[in-house]
Design a protein around this motif. Structure first.
Motif, PDB file in Angstrom:
ATOM      1  N   TYR A   1       3.935   8.514   9.681  1.00 30.41           N
ATOM      2  CA  TYR A   1       3.924   7.982   8.327  1.00 30.41           C
ATOM      3  C   TYR A   1       3.680   9.119   7.345  1.00 30.41           C
ATOM      4  CZ  TYR A   1       3.304   3.602  10.858  1.00 30.41           C
ATOM      5  OH  TYR A   1       3.469   2.551  11.721  1.00 30.41           O
ATOM      6  N   ASP A   2       4.649   9.372   6.472  1.00 27.96           N
ATOM      7  CA  ASP A   2       4.434  10.396   5.465  1.00 27.96           C
ATOM      8  C   ASP A   2       3.856   9.749   4.202  1.00 27.96           C
ATOM      9  OD1 ASP A   2       6.555   9.127   4.189  1.00 27.96           O
ATOM     10  OD2 ASP A   2       8.021  10.658   4.747  1.00 27.96           O
ATOM     11  N   ASP A   3       3.556  10.582   3.214  1.00 30.06           N
ATOM     12  CA  ASP A   3       2.913  10.090   2.007  1.00 30.06           C
ATOM     13  C   ASP A   3       3.775   9.065   1.276  1.00 30.06           C
ATOM     14  OD1 ASP A   3       1.062  11.908   2.736  1.00 30.06           O
ATOM     15  OD2 ASP A   3       1.289  13.231   1.008  1.00 30.06           O
ATOM     16  N   ILE A   4       5.086   9.276   1.267  1.00 28.88           N
ATOM     17  CA  ILE A   4       5.991   8.366   0.571  1.00 28.88           C
ATOM     18  C   ILE A   4       5.979   6.982   1.225  1.00 28.88           C
ATOM     19  CG2 ILE A   4       8.391   7.937  -0.046  1.00 28.88           C
ATOM     20  CD1 ILE A   4       8.777  10.940  -0.294  1.00 28.88           C
ATOM     21  N   ALA A   5       6.002   6.976   2.566  1.00 24.54           N
ATOM     22  CA  ALA A   5       5.997   5.706   3.294  1.00 24.54           C
ATOM     23  C   ALA A   5       4.693   4.941   3.057  1.00 24.54           C
ATOM     24  CB  ALA A   5       6.194   5.958   4.786  1.00 24.54           C
ATOM     25  N   LEU A   6       3.577   5.679   3.019  1.00 24.66           N
ATOM     26  CA  LEU A   6       2.281   5.037   2.791  1.00 24.66           C
ATOM     27  C   LEU A   6       2.184   4.500   1.367  1.00 24.66           C
ATOM     28  CD1 LEU A   6      -0.036   7.568   4.656  1.00 24.66           C
ATOM     29  CD2 LEU A   6       0.652   5.294   5.423  1.00 24.66           C
ATOM     30  N   ALA A   7       2.696   5.276   0.400  1.00 24.69           N
ATOM     31  CA  ALA A   7       2.693   4.816  -0.988  1.00 24.69           C
ATOM     32  C   ALA A   7       3.549   3.557  -1.133  1.00 24.69           C
ATOM     33  CB  ALA A   7       3.203   5.918  -1.907  1.00 24.69           C
ATOM     34  N   ALA A   8       4.643   3.495  -0.381  1.00 28.12           N
ATOM     35  CA  ALA A   8       5.513   2.326  -0.423  1.00 28.12           C
ATOM     36  C   ALA A   8       4.798   1.087   0.126  1.00 28.12           C
ATOM     37  CB  ALA A   8       6.794   2.595   0.362  1.00 28.12           C
ATOM     38  N   LYS A   9       3.998   1.288   1.183  1.00 31.18           N
ATOM     39  CA  LYS A   9       3.237   0.171   1.749  1.00 31.18           C
ATOM     40  C   LYS A   9       2.237  -0.379   0.730  1.00 31.18           C
ATOM     41  CE  LYS A   9       3.477   1.154   6.714  1.00 31.18           C
ATOM     42  NZ  LYS A   9       3.925  -0.215   7.079  1.00 31.18           N
ATOM     43  N   ILE A  10       1.569   0.534   0.009  1.00 25.05           N
ATOM     44  CA  ILE A  10       0.602   0.103  -1.000  1.00 25.05           C
ATOM     45  C   ILE A  10       1.318  -0.647  -2.122  1.00 25.05           C
ATOM     46  CG2 ILE A  10      -1.057   0.893  -2.732  1.00 25.05           C
ATOM     47  CD1 ILE A  10      -1.668   3.270  -0.922  1.00 25.05           C
ATOM     48  N   ALA A  11       2.460  -0.109  -2.563  1.00 19.45           N
ATOM     49  CA  ALA A  11       3.209  -0.739  -3.644  1.00 19.45           C
ATOM     50  C   ALA A  11       3.675  -2.136  -3.243  1.00 19.45           C
ATOM     51  CB  ALA A  11       4.407   0.126  -4.021  1.00 19.45           C
ATOM     52  N   THR A  12       4.152  -2.278  -1.996  1.00 17.26           N
ATOM     53  CA  THR A  12       4.607  -3.582  -1.517  1.00 17.26           C
ATOM     54  C   THR A  12       3.456  -4.580  -1.486  1.00 17.26           C
ATOM     55  OG1 THR A  12       6.346  -2.577  -0.162  1.00 17.26           O
ATOM     56  CG2 THR A  12       5.654  -4.809   0.418  1.00 17.26           C
ATOM     57  N   LEU A  13       2.302  -4.132  -1.004  1.00 20.47           N
ATOM     58  CA  LEU A  13       1.117  -4.993  -0.953  1.00 20.47           C
ATOM     59  C   LEU A  13       0.740  -5.474  -2.353  1.00 20.47           C
ATOM     60  CD1 LEU A  13      -1.472  -6.125   0.485  1.00 20.47           C
ATOM     61  CD2 LEU A  13      -2.529  -3.904   0.003  1.00 20.47           C
ATOM     62  N   GLU A  14       0.609  -4.548  -3.280  1.00 15.94           N
ATOM     63  CA  GLU A  14       0.156  -4.890  -4.623  1.00 15.94           C
ATOM     64  C   GLU A  14       1.170  -5.750  -5.362  1.00 15.94           C
ATOM     65  OE1 GLU A  14      -2.632  -0.907  -5.332  1.00 15.94           O
ATOM     66  OE2 GLU A  14      -0.699  -1.079  -6.343  1.00 15.94           O
ATOM     67  N   GLN A  15       2.455  -5.396  -5.250  1.00 22.58           N
ATOM     68  CA  GLN A  15       3.497  -6.148  -5.960  1.00 22.58           C
ATOM     69  C   GLN A  15       3.634  -7.567  -5.407  1.00 22.58           C
ATOM     70  OE1 GLN A  15       6.967  -3.657  -5.565  1.00 22.58           O
ATOM     71  NE2 GLN A  15       6.105  -2.022  -6.842  1.00 22.58           N
ATOM     72  N   THR A  16       3.492  -7.715  -4.082  1.00 26.52           N
ATOM     73  CA  THR A  16       3.607  -9.040  -3.465  1.00 26.52           C
ATOM     74  C   THR A  16       2.449  -9.932  -3.893  1.00 26.52           C
ATOM     75  OG1 THR A  16       4.731  -8.071  -1.543  1.00 26.52           O
ATOM     76  CG2 THR A  16       3.815 -10.288  -1.289  1.00 26.52           C
ATOM     77  N   ILE A  17       1.248  -9.377  -3.908  1.00 27.77           N
ATOM     78  CA  ILE A  17       0.077 -10.159  -4.322  1.00 27.77           C
ATOM     79  C   ILE A  17       0.193 -10.569  -5.790  1.00 27.77           C
ATOM     80  CG2 ILE A  17      -2.405 -10.022  -4.769  1.00 27.77           C
ATOM     81  CD1 ILE A  17      -2.635  -8.273  -2.272  1.00 27.77           C
ATOM     82  N   GLU A  18       0.575  -9.629  -6.639  1.00 28.02           N
ATOM     83  CA  GLU A  18       0.696  -9.951  -8.062  1.00 28.02           C
ATOM     84  C   GLU A  18       1.774 -11.007  -8.298  1.00 28.02           C
ATOM     85  OE1 GLU A  18       1.579  -7.833 -12.402  1.00 28.02           O
ATOM     86  OE2 GLU A  18       1.131  -6.588 -10.640  1.00 28.02           O
ATOM     87  N   ALA A  19       2.905 -10.879  -7.604  1.00 29.58           N
ATOM     88  CA  ALA A  19       3.989 -11.858  -7.756  1.00 29.58           C
ATOM     89  C   ALA A  19       3.519 -13.245  -7.326  1.00 29.58           C
ATOM     90  CB  ALA A  19       5.205 -11.425  -6.939  1.00 29.58           C
ATOM     91  N   TRP A  20       2.794 -13.315  -6.207  1.00 27.80           N
ATOM     92  CA  TRP A  20       2.254 -14.600  -5.732  1.00 27.80           C
ATOM     93  C   TRP A  20       1.290 -15.197  -6.751  1.00 27.80           C
ATOM     94  CZ3 TRP A  20      -2.972 -15.522  -4.726  1.00 27.80           C
ATOM     95  CH2 TRP A  20      -3.279 -16.754  -4.144  1.00 27.80           C
ATOM     96  N   ALA A  21       0.401 -14.366  -7.292  1.00 26.03           N
ATOM     97  CA  ALA A  21      -0.586 -14.851  -8.252  1.00 26.03           C
ATOM     98  C   ALA A  21       0.079 -15.319  -9.543  1.00 26.03           C
ATOM     99  CB  ALA A  21      -1.608 -13.752  -8.545  1.00 26.03           C
ATOM    100  N   ARG A  22       1.069 -14.585 -10.000  1.00 25.73           N
ATOM    101  CA  ARG A  22       1.769 -14.980 -11.233  1.00 25.73           C
ATOM    102  C   ARG A  22       2.553 -16.274 -11.023  1.00 25.73           C
ATOM    103  NH1 ARG A  22       1.549 -11.450 -15.316  1.00 25.73           N
ATOM    104  NH2 ARG A  22       1.017  -9.273 -14.889  1.00 25.73           N
ATOM    105  N   GLN A  23       3.139 -16.408  -9.854  1.00 25.59           N
ATOM    106  CA  GLN A  23       3.902 -17.619  -9.546  1.00 25.59           C
ATOM    107  C   GLN A  23       3.001 -18.849  -9.580  1.00 25.59           C
ATOM    108  OE1 GLN A  23       5.891 -17.466  -5.768  1.00 25.59           O
ATOM    109  NE2 GLN A  23       6.797 -19.489  -5.966  1.00 25.59           N
ATOM    110  N   ASN A  24       1.751 -18.664  -9.195  1.00 27.98           N
ATOM    111  CA  ASN A  24       0.786 -19.773  -9.177  1.00 27.98           C
ATOM    112  C   ASN A  24      -0.098 -19.799 -10.421  1.00 27.98           C
ATOM    113  OD1 ASN A  24       0.952 -21.130  -6.338  1.00 27.98           O
ATOM    114  ND2 ASN A  24       1.062 -18.923  -5.924  1.00 27.98           N
ATOM    115  N   ASP A  25       0.290 -18.999 -11.431  1.00 33.32           N
ATOM    116  CA  ASP A  25      -0.420 -18.969 -12.716  1.00 33.32           C
ATOM    117  C   ASP A  25      -1.898 -18.588 -12.525  1.00 33.32           C
ATOM    118  OD1 ASP A  25      -0.260 -19.117 -15.474  1.00 33.32           O
ATOM    119  OD2 ASP A  25      -0.926 -21.211 -15.541  1.00 33.32           O
TER     120      ASP A  25
END
Length: 312
Positions: free
Chosen positions: A8-32
């Motif tokens: 796992y290089d730095d780019i791959a790890l940063a992508a994992k963090i971005a996916t985690l954060e974006q997915t959580i935020e999208a779920w929370a926004r969808q549920n207001d």
């Protein structure tokens, strides 16, 4: 011998963090549910060395998520849905206090890769110019002129205390200033027998406005809920007698500090009690440090120094 490639290089790890954060935020926004929420790294939150397993990301929250995660209102089972969502992304979620959630990688190899990445980022954060002499000047000013503490804003007062506690060797965490759950600064003292957590509440009040019992008792109660060993109220005023009597019955776990204590702390910092001043230096550029130094040579006031440098 062929060098082993990192899975796992730095780019791959940063992508994992971005996916985690974006997915959580999208779920929370969808549920207001996404109100007064956000993410930050462990380094941004604590400004200290990370310990394995590394916290991949920290989510802070208020509003509906605060009610859900603290069990006040969750008739629709949103908390369970949230934890399942995070688990499906390959992470564990751990609530740290009433307003924050930490995330950890489940896969041991991924977790080890995050450990290496965050440790390297922390090492890089230490490579900063040593401008701690500016802090010495600020400490010296307030040690000699304690009345000027009243001239600070409430946030500047919190920042000053945060820097002072850092100078005493604590691993300090400065709160957001608003919606902080009743705690302005958290102090962690590493000890072989067991780490000591101290909660600090800063009360920047006028001299005639004494701190009442309810404010003192509230911090003591929060410390009990968070399993903190100690708590400190620091004020620019004084305390009602009933508040002092309450603190006296806590066997030393609750300390009431005033400007006299702050003056003493400033004197200790100015005298060079701290051995490693690097923790007092924020990540400023060399040019900024030079600029501040030039202002000192040209007779800049402490207000100019504080606004230009100390509140960063």
């Amino acid at each position: 011998m062929k060098e082993r490639m990192q899975p796992y290089d730095d780019i791959a790890l940063a992508a994992k963090i971005a996916t985690l954060e974006q997915t959580i935020e999208a779920w929370a926004r969808q549920n207001d549910l996404w109100f007064d929420c956000g993410f930050k790294s462990y380094l941004e939150h604590v400004d200290g060395e990370p310990n394995p397993p590394s916290v991949v990301s920290l989510m802070y929250f208020e509003g509906p998520l605060f009610s859900i995660f603290n069990g006040y209102a969750d008739d629709e089972g949103m908390a369970e849905e949230f934890y399942k969502l995070v688990d499906g992304l390959g992470f564990d979620a751990e609530q740290r206090d009433g307003t924050s959630m930490a995330f950890f990688a489940q896969d041991p190899e991924v977790s080890a890769a995050f450990d290496a990445l965050f440790h390297w980022q922390w090492v890089c954060s230490l490579l900063k110019p040593d401008c701690s002499d500016v802090y010495e000047e600020i400490y010296a000013h307030f040690a000699g002129r304690p009345d000027d503490l009243h001239r600070l804003s409430w946030r500047e007062y919190e920042i000053l205390l945060y820097r002072i506690f850092q100078s005493q060797g604590f691993q300090a965490e400065l709160g957001p200033g608003r919606n902080d759950g009743g705690v302005d600064i958290r102090l962690l003292q590493r000890d072989p027998i067991g780490d000591i957590l101290t909660l600090v509440q800063a009360k920047k009040y006028a001299p005639h406005r004494n701190i009442r019992l309810d404010a003192v008792a509230a911090l003591h109660g929060i410390a009990a809920v968070e399993n903190a060993q100690k708590s400190i109220v620091v004020t620019t005023s004084n305390y009602e007698p009933v508040a002092k009597r309450f603190a006296a019955r806590t066997s030393g776990s609750l300390q009431l500090a005033t400007s006299a204590d702050v003056v003493g702390w400033c004197e200790e910092a100015t005298a060079g009690i701290i051995k490693d001043k690097s923790c007092l230096s924020p990540p400023k550029t060399f040019a900024n440090c030079y600029s501040v130094s030039q202002e000192r040579k040209t007779g800049a006031s402490y207000e100019q120094l504080w606004l230009q440098y100390g509140s960063q």
